[in-house]
Design an enzyme around this catalytic site. Structure first.
Site, PDB file in Angstrom:
ATOM      1  N   SER A   1       0.829  -1.200   0.000  1.00 36.71           N
ATOM      2  CA  SER A   1       0.000   0.000   0.000  1.00 36.71           C
ATOM      3  C   SER A   1       0.863   1.249   0.000  1.00 36.71           C
ATOM      4  O   SER A   1       1.954   1.268   0.580  1.00 36.71           O
ATOM      5  CB  SER A   1      -0.861  -0.017   1.257  1.00 36.71           C
ATOM      6  OG  SER A   1      -1.486   1.220   1.439  1.00 36.71           O
TER       7      SER A   1
ATOM      8  N   TYR B   1      -1.375  -1.168  10.792  1.00 40.33           N
ATOM      9  CA  TYR B   1      -1.689  -1.736   9.472  1.00 40.33           C
ATOM     10  C   TYR B   1      -0.546  -1.439   8.489  1.00 40.33           C
ATOM     11  O   TYR B   1      -0.037  -2.344   7.816  1.00 40.33           O
ATOM     12  CB  TYR B   1      -3.011  -1.165   8.934  1.00 40.33           C
ATOM     13  CG  TYR B   1      -3.203  -1.428   7.454  1.00 40.33           C
ATOM     14  CD1 TYR B   1      -3.504  -2.712   6.997  1.00 40.33           C
ATOM     15  CD2 TYR B   1      -3.041  -0.410   6.501  1.00 40.33           C
ATOM     16  CE1 TYR B   1      -3.651  -2.970   5.639  1.00 40.33           C
ATOM     17  CE2 TYR B   1      -3.190  -0.661   5.151  1.00 40.33           C
ATOM     18  CZ  TYR B   1      -3.497  -1.938   4.721  1.00 40.33           C
ATOM     19  OH  TYR B   1      -3.623  -2.200   3.380  1.00 40.33           O
TER      20      TYR B   1
ATOM     21  N   LYS C   1       2.361  -3.921   6.435  1.00 39.63           N
ATOM     22  CA  LYS C   1       2.716  -3.922   5.007  1.00 39.63           C
ATOM     23  C   LYS C   1       4.233  -3.748   4.846  1.00 39.63           C
ATOM     24  O   LYS C   1       4.867  -4.426   4.047  1.00 39.63           O
ATOM     25  CB  LYS C   1       1.970  -2.799   4.267  1.00 39.63           C
ATOM     26  CG  LYS C   1       0.482  -3.052   4.099  1.00 39.63           C
ATOM     27  CD  LYS C   1       0.223  -4.261   3.213  1.00 39.63           C
ATOM     28  CE  LYS C   1      -1.244  -4.591   3.077  1.00 39.63           C
ATOM     29  NZ  LYS C   1      -1.489  -5.929   2.542  1.00 39.63           N
TER      30      LYS C   1
HETATM   31  N1  LIG Z   1      -8.699  -1.590  -0.709  1.00 39.83           N
HETATM   32  C1  LIG Z   1      -7.700  -0.744  -0.573  1.00 39.83           C
HETATM   33  O1  LIG Z   1      -7.889   0.472  -0.624  1.00 39.83           O
HETATM   34  C2  LIG Z   1      -6.283  -1.256  -0.388  1.00 39.83           C
HETATM   35  C3  LIG Z   1      -5.218  -0.349  -0.482  1.00 39.83           C
HETATM   36  C4  LIG Z   1      -3.926  -0.837  -0.317  1.00 39.83           C
HETATM   37  C5  LIG Z   1      -3.693  -2.181  -0.054  1.00 39.83           C
HETATM   38  N2  LIG Z   1      -4.755  -3.034   0.051  1.00 39.83           N
HETATM   39  C6  LIG Z   1      -4.471  -4.449   0.347  1.00 39.83           C
HETATM   40  O2  LIG Z   1      -5.010  -5.258  -0.677  1.00 39.83           O
HETATM   41  C7  LIG Z   1      -5.438  -6.494  -0.150  1.00 39.83           C
HETATM   42  C8  LIG Z   1      -6.874  -6.749  -0.553  1.00 39.83           C
HETATM   43  O3  LIG Z   1      -7.673  -5.673  -0.098  1.00 39.83           O
HETATM   44  P1  LIG Z   1      -9.238  -5.597  -0.332  1.00 39.83           P
HETATM   45  O4  LIG Z   1      -9.608  -4.160  -0.356  1.00 39.83           O
HETATM   46  O5  LIG Z   1      -9.633  -6.475  -1.431  1.00 39.83           O
HETATM   47  O6  LIG Z   1      -9.728  -6.195   1.062  1.00 39.83           O
HETATM   48  P2  LIG Z   1     -10.858  -7.294   1.348  1.00 39.83           P
HETATM   49  O7  LIG Z   1     -11.038  -7.354   2.824  1.00 39.83           O
HETATM   50  O8  LIG Z   1     -12.045  -7.030   0.513  1.00 39.83           O
HETATM   51  O9  LIG Z   1     -10.140  -8.630   0.834  1.00 39.83           O
HETATM   52  C9  LIG Z   1      -9.227  -9.363   1.613  1.00 39.83           C
HETATM   53  C10 LIG Z   1      -9.682 -10.813   1.581  1.00 39.83           C
HETATM   54  O10 LIG Z   1      -8.767 -11.614   2.349  1.00 39.83           O
HETATM   55  C11 LIG Z   1      -9.532 -12.565   3.069  1.00 39.83           C
HETATM   56  N3  LIG Z   1      -8.721 -12.984   4.213  1.00 39.83           N
HETATM   57  C12 LIG Z   1      -8.327 -12.253   5.275  1.00 39.83           C
HETATM   58  N4  LIG Z   1      -7.584 -13.004   6.117  1.00 39.83           N
HETATM   59  C13 LIG Z   1      -7.491 -14.242   5.562  1.00 39.83           C
HETATM   60  C14 LIG Z   1      -6.865 -15.455   5.947  1.00 39.83           C
HETATM   61  N5  LIG Z   1      -6.191 -15.573   7.106  1.00 39.83           N
HETATM   62  N6  LIG Z   1      -6.970 -16.544   5.143  1.00 39.83           N
HETATM   63  C15 LIG Z   1      -7.664 -16.463   3.978  1.00 39.83           C
HETATM   64  N7  LIG Z   1      -8.286 -15.320   3.559  1.00 39.83           N
HETATM   65  C16 LIG Z   1      -8.205 -14.232   4.338  1.00 39.83           C
HETATM   66  C17 LIG Z   1     -10.820 -11.827   3.415  1.00 39.83           C
HETATM   67  O11 LIG Z   1     -11.907 -12.694   3.702  1.00 39.83           O
HETATM   68  C18 LIG Z   1     -11.075 -11.020   2.149  1.00 39.83           C
HETATM   69  O12 LIG Z   1     -11.863 -11.739   1.229  1.00 39.83           O
HETATM   70  C19 LIG Z   1      -5.229  -6.416   1.361  1.00 39.83           C
HETATM   71  O13 LIG Z   1      -4.022  -7.045   1.675  1.00 39.83           O
HETATM   72  C20 LIG Z   1      -5.138  -4.932   1.621  1.00 39.83           C
HETATM   73  O14 LIG Z   1      -4.370  -4.639   2.750  1.00 39.83           O
HETATM   74  C21 LIG Z   1      -6.035  -2.611  -0.104  1.00 39.83           C
END
Ligand SMILES: NC(=O)c1ccc[n+]([C@@H]2O[C@H](COP(=O)([O-])OP(=O)(O)OC[C@H]3O[C@@H](n4cnc5c(N)ncnc54)[C@H](O)[C@@H]3O)[C@@H](O)[C@H]2O)c1
Length: 340
Positions: free
Chosen positions: A125, A149, A153
């Site tokens: 991120s 958080y 990362k």
């Molecule tokens: N959405 C954003 O703005 C953003 C920005 C930067 C980074 N990210 C990163 O991108 C990734 C995805 O984000 P997102 O927005 O799709 O979030 P999200 O919560 O929609 O998706 C994450 C998924 O991981 C699954 N999960 C969590 N822990 C788990 C585990 N122990 N085993 C199996 N599955 C597990 C959750 O059920 C979920 O479906 C994350 O790592 C997040 O930190 C997101």
């Protein structure tokens, strides 16, 4: 046909990544424990693509279950998206974030080494940069994480660097996302927050659909053109395509770790986003200006030249598309996914 394992593939970003992978000709295996998602998103990915996905309810905290996935499928590369992502929650419960964001990565590295899978794309991120010393933000910008958080990362990136140094065949692409918003243009998949949305776009669409009375804008006294914060909003489909390019890059790399920003390279103020949404949807959004949120930075947008030159990836969609697609998703799915 190459097989890609997508961890957290049922989530907001994961579901869009699955669509783009299938459409680019990859076979997709998804694992998710559905802690923040539902299998319905994966059924909808199947509707969009017309292809069956292989998906399993696997908690990556459990090493044996993860190892079974590697035993069952012959995996060529992994896109690791699974994790917890709420900044505020991470401040209140830091240990949960360290445990649940770092353990799955350690388990994944162990399984990849054991099963000789050497190509990995990791979702990081832009939050790792902290308040920028200059914009646009280059990948070489110093790291300054400001909450647990963000630190998970940064630590994950460090773990991957160390792992790669010790285990030379690994080819790792780290993607640092800016602000992904919008939804798939079909309106079938999108962001499905539980409770009060933490990000502006789902909040905005929930106000537009009548679920919430008013949008809160946190501060209009920042040193920007209209006083509201500037962010690099990137369409979720563009971001998802960046993962396809990332996976392809791991095939070309000899070995090592490469870091890329995924953004548009353009800054948009919160008010500009709001007024674009109002213009393209013909909806009036009531809003209040409230006090600044602690930890918010004034201006953040990416330098995207490296992704363009080395991955051959460039965001193509405009703020108008992001607003229209987010609105279509919300309008067609006022309660989000239905099945739990
Ligand atoms: N959405 C954003 O703005 C953003 C920005 C930067 C980074 N990210 C990163 O991108 C990734 C995805 O984000 P997102 O927005 O799709 O979030 P999200 O919560 O929609 O998706 C994450 C998924 O991981 C699954 N999960 C969590 N822990 C788990 C585990 N122990 N085993 C199996 N599955 C597990 C959750 O059920 C979920 O479906 C994350 O790592 C997040 O930190 C997101």
């Amino acid at each position: 046909m190459e097989t890609i394992l997508v961890t957290g593939g049922a989530g907001f970003i994961g579901s869009h990544v699955c669509v783009e992978l299938v459409q680019a000709g990859f076979r997709v295996v998804v694992i998710d424990n559905f802690v923040n998602s539902t299998p319905e998103s994966l059924e909808r990915v199947e509707t969009i693509t017309g292809e069956r996905l292989h998906w399993m309810d696997v908690d990556m905290m459990n090493l044996e279950s993860l190892d079974e996935v590697f035993q069952t499928f012959s995996i060529d590369a992994v896109i690791h998206l699974a994790g917890l992502k709420a900044v505020g929650e991470s401040v209140v419960d830091p240990l949960r974030y360290y445990l649940h964001n770092l353990t799955p990565l350690l388990h994944l590295c162990e399984c990849m080494q054991k099963h000789h899978v050497h190509r990995l794309v990791f979702s990081s991120s832009a939050t790792v940069y902290g308040p920028p010393q200059q914009v646009p933000i280059l990948e070489t910008h110093p790291i300054k994480t400001e909450n647990p958080y963000g630190r998970t990362k940064h630590m994950s990136e460090q773990i991957l660097e160390d792992f790669q140094r010790a285990y030379y065949p690994m080819k790792i692409v780290i993607l640092r996302y800016f602000n992904p918003i919008g939804a798939h243009s079909s309106g079938l998949i999108g962001e499905n927050p539980v409770g009060v949305p933490m990000n502006i776009m789902p909040y905005l669409t929930e106000v537009a659909v009548g679920k919430r009375p008013v949008l809160h804008i946190f501060g209009d006294d920042y040193p920007t053109r209209d006083g509201t914060c500037i962010r690099d909003f990137v369409h979720i489909t563009d971001l998802a395509k960046g993962h396809v390019k990332g996976v392809e890059a791991t095939d070309r790399m000899k070995s090592g770790v490469s870091v890329y920003n995924l953004g548009t390279g353009k800054g948009t103020t919160v008010k500009e986003l709001l007024h674009t949404f109002e213009r393209v949807t013909q909806k009036t959004i009531p809003y209040w200006i409230t006090v600044r949120r602690p930890g918010d930075i004034a201006v953040s947008y990416a330098d995207v030249q490296k992704a363009e030159e080395e991955l051959g990836w460039k965001a193509t969609k405009e703020i108008e598309d992001m607003c229209l697609d987010a609105w279509k998703w919300q309008r067609l799915n006022p309660a989000g996914y239905i099945k739990k």
